[in-house]
Design a protein around this motif. Structure first.
Motif, short mmCIF file in Angstrom:
data_model
loop_
_atom_site.label_atom_id
_atom_site.label_comp_id
_atom_site.label_asym_id
_atom_site.label_seq_id
_atom_site.Cartn_x
_atom_site.Cartn_y
_atom_site.Cartn_z
N ASP A 130 0.81 -1.03 0.10
CA ASP A 130 -0.07 -0.03 0.04
C ASP A 130 0.83 1.32 -0.02
O ASP A 130 0.20 2.27 -0.02
CB ASP A 130 -0.90 -0.13 1.19
N VAL A 131 2.28 1.12 -0.12
CA VAL A 131 3.27 2.20 -0.28
C VAL A 131 3.68 2.43 -1.68
O VAL A 131 3.98 1.33 -2.13
CB VAL A 131 4.06 2.34 0.66
N ILE A 132 3.57 3.61 -2.20
CA ILE A 132 4.14 3.54 -3.66
C ILE A 132 5.47 4.20 -3.66
O ILE A 132 5.92 5.30 -2.86
CB ILE A 132 3.20 4.70 -4.45
N ASP A 133 6.33 3.59 -4.43
CA ASP A 133 7.62 4.05 -4.61
C ASP A 133 7.89 5.38 -5.35
O ASP A 133 7.34 5.59 -6.26
CB ASP A 133 8.68 2.92 -5.40
N PRO A 134 8.40 6.43 -4.73
CA PRO A 134 8.37 7.62 -5.31
C PRO A 134 9.30 7.87 -6.55
O PRO A 134 8.94 8.83 -7.38
CB PRO A 134 9.09 8.53 -4.28
N GLN A 135 10.29 6.81 -6.98
CA GLN A 135 10.91 6.89 -8.23
C GLN A 135 10.23 6.08 -9.10
O GLN A 135 10.33 6.59 -10.45
CB GLN A 135 12.24 6.37 -7.78
N THR A 136 9.59 4.83 -8.91
CA THR A 136 9.25 4.23 -10.03
C THR A 136 7.65 4.08 -10.19
O THR A 136 7.14 3.80 -10.85
CB THR A 136 9.68 2.65 -9.77
N HIS A 137 6.95 4.52 -8.85
CA HIS A 137 5.62 4.81 -8.90
C HIS A 137 4.98 3.71 -9.02
O HIS A 137 3.70 3.34 -9.25
CB HIS A 137 5.05 5.82 -10.08
N ILE A 138 5.58 2.24 -8.65
CA ILE A 138 4.70 1.20 -8.33
C ILE A 138 4.92 1.06 -6.83
O ILE A 138 5.53 1.70 -6.22
CB ILE A 138 5.46 -0.11 -9.04
N THR A 139 4.30 -0.13 -6.43
CA THR A 139 4.35 -0.32 -4.81
C THR A 139 5.91 -0.81 -4.46
O THR A 139 6.72 -1.18 -5.14
CB THR A 139 3.55 -1.37 -4.40
N ILE A 140 6.18 -0.23 -3.18
CA ILE A 140 7.45 -0.73 -2.62
C ILE A 140 7.59 -2.14 -2.51
O ILE A 140 8.58 -2.78 -2.71
CB ILE A 140 7.74 -0.10 -1.31
N ALA A 141 6.50 -3.11 -2.38
CA ALA A 141 6.62 -4.25 -2.45
C ALA A 141 7.14 -4.79 -3.82
O ALA A 141 7.87 -5.84 -3.99
CB ALA A 141 5.35 -5.00 -2.02
#
Length: 743
Positions: free
Chosen positions: A448-459
């Motif tokens: 449920d957290v979005i990676d700020p660089q790739t804009h996919i989830t951190i998972a």
């Protein structure tokens, strides 16, 4: 090729992620919707500009233990929490903190050379010139010493390096050793040197590991320049962390203290870190055998092992003053279960300015806490008490957290639901370790957290990295593509989760981001705001990502009805550890038998695992067969108990009083994995599943009592530890079975 594979992996895991539902363990569907909306509101309060500002303010001055800068940081954190409406207290402890009064390193033969032992200020780094407030380059907890001896190069200074030296016919007894940083925690290097009879230890960072071999050096690039030095503790923390004079009890003003000579964690030989600028003349002067190929660094010379004519004089003296350390403890009382605590922590002390370690994590935690304070203004109240902790004295030996835990041990074992730790933070991938009974819960957070660089989830991003790394190693398997979850790492030591998890058995997490910010600023004067904003997280968005990740962990654990423990994940993890351990023992047996046969046949060329000019390995005793049946039987019981509990919880309709009783049983379950007597020769570490390695320091050993006995070829003790762990797991299975009575 790597880029294309990563792109394909991202597409795959993003597709898999989109197919998942947004259920939340422990929440009803209606409650899950409300929780997700709360978290969306929480995210809206978070600001990268605030993370930036916090790092800039708190790293503006050196702030080591007991310094004016340390007090200023404590006051800043205290006032921030107060302004956000928290109930804030300062808790102080009284501990020794030695700093140098004299440092001398010189080569007296075959030529004279005196080490500079200094890091020069740089015009590109505005705080690097604060020389009057900076700690000099040194290793904390080194004893005083004045020694002269021949120099021997010992590679990374870990046990297998000394085995190799022995096969070369080289002893370090009565000599001074020089070791590279890396491959173990720094305190292991003088510990092993001392065990082998050395009289002093020098540690340096080779440019092959951290310097121009890796990339441009600071300030042009991120990597260590020739003058950079890594400060740090060399206390024997695998024995116990915290104040060395008050093991097991809080270092309050009136605490009974050991005499310094009786503290088991303090070494006996002087230790000093140096730059590769200062190391090069010493290494260049060495004679003796050429170093094995994998021992050679990147300095422009031939690496020799020594000894020979190279004589070194090392003289150190310290003040051994008592200092006050201050933890900042901020609370929001729970509205439903106030005596269940969700504890969140990050340390605030640094060796110098510490923008990366620890202020990047501290600033993210403060921004998280500010946003939680904003949620309270909307009328929201956490159901459980939230406790934010800013620890002092982590750098010398996890002092602030350890002394607080030891002081409040009984209350924490009653009330602490979970401890959520962070430390330094930078851009890259989610790095998450922790208690495996909460692994499914952490997967929900990461989804449920979005990676700020790739804009996919951190998972998804973490999973993609795992896929790429597996492909590069040649071990990419079908099940890794099919896997939709991330695996929590096992926790060793090196940060403030250690006393919670390994001494008290409190479920714990260690969270942070990294992997795209390599460089040599660690524990040097160049761990500065200028370095951080250029090379670590220029947008400060990964500070926000940490706040989102740890914030969700805190909020969900504070508000969830039925706590989301799933001991099926823990069972699988422990079972995998046991399987791995048995396979390792079988491999050791086969290798030992084959090597002994080859040596008996005088087939040295094949038996030797080093260069041809070295002596062959010595024959070793054959490895006996150990009886793992009791451990296997206990694991079978645990598997049944974990499955039964999960099935029962899924169907249970609990009253409020039953819910509270069950939740308390769930969060106290990990305490059942503690051993009454602790690990052999280090009883402070009581967890039977995770511990820092006796010879790795930070690195974890799983099923440590058994594993380390096998590694040390103490097979009688290994069998004893198998029985101890089996009894603990059997007790743990019975505990889980008793949470609900079987129908």
């Amino acid at each position: 090729m790597r880029k294309h594979l990563l792109t394909g992996s991202l597409i795959l895991v993003s597709f898999l992620s989109r197919s998942q539902t947004h259920s939340l363990a422990g929440f009803s569907d209606a409650e899950a919707g409300q929780q997700l909306q709360l978290e969306k509101t929480f995210d809206g309060y978070l600001s990268a500009a605030n993370v930036d500002s916090g790092i800039r303010i708190m790293s503006a001055r050196p702030h080591h233990v007991g310094s004016p800068g340390d007090k200023a940081v404590v006051n800043y954190i205290y006032n921030q929490f107060k302004s956000w409406g928290y109930d804030v207290q300062l808790e102080t402890f009284y501990v020794p903190f030695p700093t140098p009064t004299e440092r001398l390193l010189e080569m007296t033969g075959p030529v004279h050379f005196k080490a500079t032992l200094a890091e020069p200020p740089l015009k590109e780094d505005r705080t690097s010139g604060q020389t009057s407030e900076q700690l000099p380059t040194y290793n904390c907890w080194s004893p005083d010493g004045d020694v002269t001896g021949e120099l021997v190069y010992v590679n990374y200074g870990i046990p297998e390096d000394y085995d190799r030296l022995a096969r070369m016919g080289i002893s370090v007894k009565g000599k001074i050793v020089i070791a590279k940083y890396g491959h173990s925690w720094r305190g292991i290097k003088p510990k092993v040197a001392q065990e082998h009879g050395a009289i002093g230890c020098i540690i340096y960072s080779d440019p092959k590991d951290d310097g121009y071999y890796e990339g441009d050096v600071y300030p042009k690039g991120a990597f260590k320049s020739e003058y950079g030095v890594q400060r740090g503790s060399v206390m024997d923390m695998p024995i116990y962390p915290g104040d060395p004079l008050t093991p097991g009890v809080g270092a309050t003003k009136d605490a009974k203290r050991l005499d310094r000579k009786d503290a088991l964690t303090l070494l006996k030989i002087p230790v000093l870190p140096i730059s590769y600028h200062d190391a090069e003349p010493l290494l260049r002067a060495l004679e003796g055998p050429v170093a094995p190929e994998d021992w050679r660094g990147a300095l422009p010379m031939t690496y020799h092992v020594g000894p020979g004519k190279t004589l070194v004089h090392l003289k150190l003296a310290f003040n051994w003053e008592m200092k006050t350390i201050t933890d900042v403890i901020a609370k929001i009382p729970g509205s439903v279960w106030p005596d269940e605590w969700v504890i969140r922590g990050n340390h605030h002390d640094a060796w110098v300015n510490g923008a990366g370690d620890p202020i990047s994590g501290q600033s993210a935690m403060l921004e998280e806490a500010r946003a939680v304070g904003e949620l309270r203004k909307t009328g929201w109240k956490p159901k459980r008490t939230i406790v934010y902790c800013a620890w002092d004295g982590e750098e010398p030996s996890l002092i602030g957290s350890t002394e607080w835990v030891e002081t409040h041990a009984a209350e924490l074992q009653q009330k602490a639901v979970v401890y959520i730790n962070s430390d330094g933070n930078s851009r890259g991938f989610l790095e998450a370790g922790g208690s495996h009974g909460l692994e499914p819960f952490m997967n929900e957070i990461a989804r449920d957290v979005i990676d700020p660089q790739t804009h996919i989830t951190i998972a998804d991003r973490r999973h993609a990295r795992d896929l790429v790394n597996a492909a590069e190693g040649g071990h990419l398997k079908k099940e890794l593509f099919q896997k939709k979850t991330i695996t929590l790492g096992a926790l060793g030591s090196g940060s403030d989760y250690s006393p919670f998890l390994q001494h008290l058995g409190i479920p714990s997490f260690d969270l942070g981001f990294g992997g795209e910010s390599a460089g040599g600023e660690y524990h040097s004067i160049y761990d500065s705001y200028d370095d951080y904003r250029r090379f670590k997280d220029p947008s400060f968005q990964y500070g926000v990502a940490l706040a989102e990740t740890a914030g969700r962990t805190t909020l969900r654990m504070a508000d969830v009805g039925l706590l989301p423990f799933d001991f099926r994940a823990l069972y699988k993890t422990i079972n995998d550890y046991a399987t791995d351990l048995m396979a390792q023992l079988d491999q050791m047996r086969e290798t030992t038998s084959l090597t002994n046969q080859l040596l008996k046949a005088h087939d040295y060329d094949y038996a030797m695992d080093t260069a041809r000019h070295l002596m062959p390995p010595a024959a070793k005793d054959e490895i006996p067969y150990l009886n793992f049946s009791s451990l296997q039987n206990a694991l079978t019981l645990l598997g049944h108990a974990a499955n039964h509990l999960a099935d029962t919880l899924a169907k249970a309709k609990l009253s409020d009083s039953q819910l509270q009783t069950v939740n308390e049983a769930l969060y106290r379950a990990e305490q059942q994995l503690l051993s009454d007597n602790g690990l052999p020769r280090r009883p402070w570490y009581r967890h039977t599943i995770y511990a820092p390695g006796f010879y790795t320091g930070y690195g974890v050993k799983t099923l440590p009592g058994i594993r380390e006995a096998i590694e040390q070829r103490n097979f009688e003790e290994a069998q004893q530890q198998i029985e101890i762990d089996a009894a603990v797991l059997k007790k743990f299975a019975a505990y889980l079975s008793a949470i609900f009575f079987k129908e």
